[in-house]
Design a protein around this motif. Structure first.
Motif, mmCIF file in Angstrom:
data_model
loop_
_atom_site.group_PDB
_atom_site.id
_atom_site.type_symbol
_atom_site.label_atom_id
_atom_site.label_comp_id
_atom_site.label_asym_id
_atom_site.label_seq_id
_atom_site.Cartn_x
_atom_site.Cartn_y
_atom_site.Cartn_z
ATOM 1 N N UNK A 37 12.020 -1.797 -12.233
ATOM 2 C CA UNK A 37 12.101 -2.582 -11.264
ATOM 3 C C UNK A 37 10.754 -3.172 -10.915
ATOM 4 N N UNK A 38 9.115 -2.515 -11.372
ATOM 5 C CA UNK A 38 7.955 -2.658 -11.749
ATOM 6 C C UNK A 38 7.219 -1.649 -10.173
ATOM 7 N N UNK A 39 8.001 -0.473 -9.866
ATOM 8 C CA UNK A 39 7.401 0.643 -9.180
ATOM 9 C C UNK A 39 6.158 1.274 -10.504
ATOM 10 N N UNK A 40 5.107 1.376 -9.184
ATOM 11 C CA UNK A 40 3.987 2.106 -10.544
ATOM 12 C C UNK A 40 3.522 3.463 -9.712
ATOM 13 N N UNK A 41 4.195 3.490 -8.885
ATOM 14 C CA UNK A 41 3.438 4.687 -8.102
ATOM 15 C C UNK A 41 5.042 5.625 -7.718
ATOM 16 N N UNK A 42 4.696 7.058 -8.250
ATOM 17 C CA UNK A 42 6.219 7.758 -7.847
ATOM 18 C C UNK A 42 5.291 9.357 -6.712
ATOM 19 N N UNK A 43 6.059 9.630 -5.047
ATOM 20 C CA UNK A 43 5.191 10.351 -4.361
ATOM 21 C C UNK A 43 7.258 11.346 -4.891
ATOM 22 N N UNK A 44 5.944 13.163 -5.265
ATOM 23 C CA UNK A 44 7.106 14.324 -4.906
ATOM 24 C C UNK A 44 6.533 15.513 -3.865
ATOM 25 N N UNK A 45 7.046 16.506 -3.891
ATOM 26 C CA UNK A 45 6.241 17.207 -3.424
ATOM 27 C C UNK A 45 7.146 18.175 -4.005
ATOM 28 N N UNK A 46 6.043 19.285 -3.780
ATOM 29 C CA UNK A 46 7.063 20.657 -4.248
ATOM 30 C C UNK A 46 8.747 20.826 -3.372
ATOM 31 N N UNK A 47 7.931 21.209 -2.045
ATOM 32 C CA UNK A 47 9.252 21.364 -0.893
ATOM 33 C C UNK A 47 10.081 20.264 -0.706
ATOM 34 N N UNK A 48 10.281 19.535 -2.309
ATOM 35 C CA UNK A 48 10.993 18.392 -1.903
ATOM 36 C C UNK A 48 12.121 18.893 -2.914
ATOM 37 N N UNK A 49 12.097 19.919 -4.563
ATOM 38 C CA UNK A 49 12.799 20.710 -4.386
ATOM 39 C C UNK A 49 12.925 19.437 -5.843
ATOM 40 N N UNK A 50 12.169 18.747 -6.025
ATOM 41 C CA UNK A 50 12.921 17.328 -7.401
ATOM 42 C C UNK A 50 11.696 17.268 -8.358
ATOM 43 N N UNK A 51 11.463 18.235 -8.458
ATOM 44 C CA UNK A 51 10.482 17.943 -9.074
ATOM 45 C C UNK A 51 10.144 17.523 -10.532
ATOM 46 N N UNK A 52 11.829 18.591 -11.179
ATOM 47 C CA UNK A 52 12.765 18.366 -12.017
ATOM 48 C C UNK A 52 12.671 17.159 -12.979
ATOM 49 N N UNK A 53 13.741 16.599 -11.586
ATOM 50 C CA UNK A 53 14.393 15.624 -11.755
ATOM 51 C C UNK A 53 13.280 14.433 -12.237
ATOM 52 N N UNK A 54 12.200 14.107 -10.933
ATOM 53 C CA UNK A 54 10.663 12.993 -11.332
ATOM 54 C C UNK A 54 9.822 13.114 -12.379
ATOM 55 N N UNK A 55 9.740 14.408 -12.839
ATOM 56 C CA UNK A 55 9.384 14.253 -13.832
ATOM 57 C C UNK A 55 10.630 13.754 -15.609
ATOM 58 N N UNK A 56 11.444 14.088 -15.054
ATOM 59 C CA UNK A 56 12.597 13.416 -15.885
ATOM 60 C C UNK A 56 12.546 11.659 -16.352
ATOM 61 N N UNK A 57 12.328 11.675 -14.696
ATOM 62 C CA UNK A 57 12.410 10.455 -14.465
ATOM 63 C C UNK A 57 11.195 9.664 -14.951
ATOM 64 N N UNK A 58 10.096 10.104 -14.868
ATOM 65 C CA UNK A 58 8.800 10.102 -14.820
ATOM 66 C C UNK A 58 8.217 9.238 -16.972
ATOM 67 N N UNK A 59 9.017 10.156 -17.168
ATOM 68 C CA UNK A 59 9.060 11.312 -18.490
ATOM 69 C C UNK A 59 8.616 9.311 -19.758
ATOM 70 N N UNK A 60 7.041 9.977 -20.223
ATOM 71 C CA UNK A 60 6.762 8.640 -21.186
ATOM 72 C C UNK A 60 6.014 7.361 -20.279
ATOM 73 N N UNK A 61 5.487 8.145 -18.824
ATOM 74 C CA UNK A 61 4.168 7.272 -18.296
ATOM 75 C C UNK A 61 3.271 8.065 -17.676
ATOM 76 N N UNK A 62 2.197 7.308 -18.277
ATOM 77 C CA UNK A 62 0.866 7.499 -17.547
ATOM 78 C C UNK A 62 -0.041 6.198 -17.210
#
Length: 270
Positions: A37-62
């Motif tokens: 959609x165009x978002x360029x900032x993704x916020x997560x946290x260790x306590x959310x227990x979803x960093x693996x999934x966030x990383x999978x969605x974020x893959x290829x971004x820099x």
């Protein structure tokens, strides 16, 4: 999209997507939808227990290459072990470094947040996080970590919405060159989205209540990270970027501030 200048010389997108309470099994698809959609900032946290999934969605971004900016956070029980905690987060995210690492709460009763900040400075210097900041810190906590290290947080992510506007904190942040980032910017949807004052402004512009509230945050120079768990809400939030509120609109929302409007924990209680 507008970027905000951080006090370490880097930039950060002003509008992002939060991922609190989105399960690890679902978050990758939602992050990908948000980025598309165009978002360029993704916020997560260790306590959310979803960093693996966030990383999978974020893959290829820099962000350094024109992609998205990624934030994660240090949880309270790892303040004495911040280096290992970030290594664990990076492994889950599938990254060598994050754009921003935040200390999630000061947890002053533990007496470790100054030590944790010293470790986070080392992590920044080692290149494992490009910027460092805090979350839910009061001015007294920030004063303590700056006195110990000489390093001022780039960001303080705090609860902030029209019913709880945190004006004193924002003034302190501005005086010290700290970006204020709003969590629960819509007040967790409890009454704000149906408040007559917000709805009247939304009707005036032919927009949603959520867009009006987010546009208010953006107009005040705040970074804002609303959570959305489907493409429709992601798109609705993103559309706030092209909504300009007039002075009358802003004054009406500014007048909604209520010192008793905090929804989350007190910063000193965690």
């Amino acid at each position: 999209m507008t970027d905000l200048k951080l006090n370490d010389g880097r930039n950060m997108p002003q509008l992002g997507m939060g991922t609190w309470q989105i399960p690890d099994s679902q978050v990758a698809a939602i992050v990908r939808q948000g980025l598309d959609i165009g978002f360029r900032l993704v916020d997560t946290a260790a306590i959310y227990e979803n960093e693996r999934g966030v990383g999978d969605g974020y893959k290829g971004e820099s962000y350094e290459d024109g992609g998205a900016f990624l934030t994660t956070k240090l949880w309270n029980d790892r303040q004495g072990d911040a280096e290992a905690a970030l290594d664990e987060s990076l492994a889950l995210l599938g990254l060598d470094a994050v754009d921003l690492y935040l200390m999630h709460w000061p947890a002053p009763a533990q007496g470790q947040y100054v030590e944790a900040w010293q470790a986070m400075v080392r992590l920044r210097d080692a290149g494992k996080t490009r910027s460092i900041g805090v979350s839910n810190f009061l001015p007294e906590h920030i004063d303590a970590i700056v006195a110990a290290t000489g390093v001022t947080p780039a960001v303080n992510q705090i609860e902030l919405h029209p019913n709880f506007q945190q004006r004193e904190a924002r003034e302190y942040h501005e005086a010290h060159g700290i970006v204020t980032q709003s969590w629960s910017p819509l007040g967790q949807g409890k009454t704000l989205l149906t408040d007559e004052r917000i709805v009247t402004i939304a009707d005036k512009h032919g927009r949603s209540a959520a867009q009006v509230i987010l546009a208010w945050h953006l107009a005040h120079g705040l970074s804002v990270i609303p959570k959305a768990s489907d493409a429709e809400h992601l798109g609705d939030n993103f559309a706030a970027l092209d909504l300009t509120l007039d002075d009358e609109d802003l004054a009406k929302i500014d007048a909604m501030d209520d010192a008793g409007g905090r929804l989350g924990p007190e910063p000193g209680s965690m």
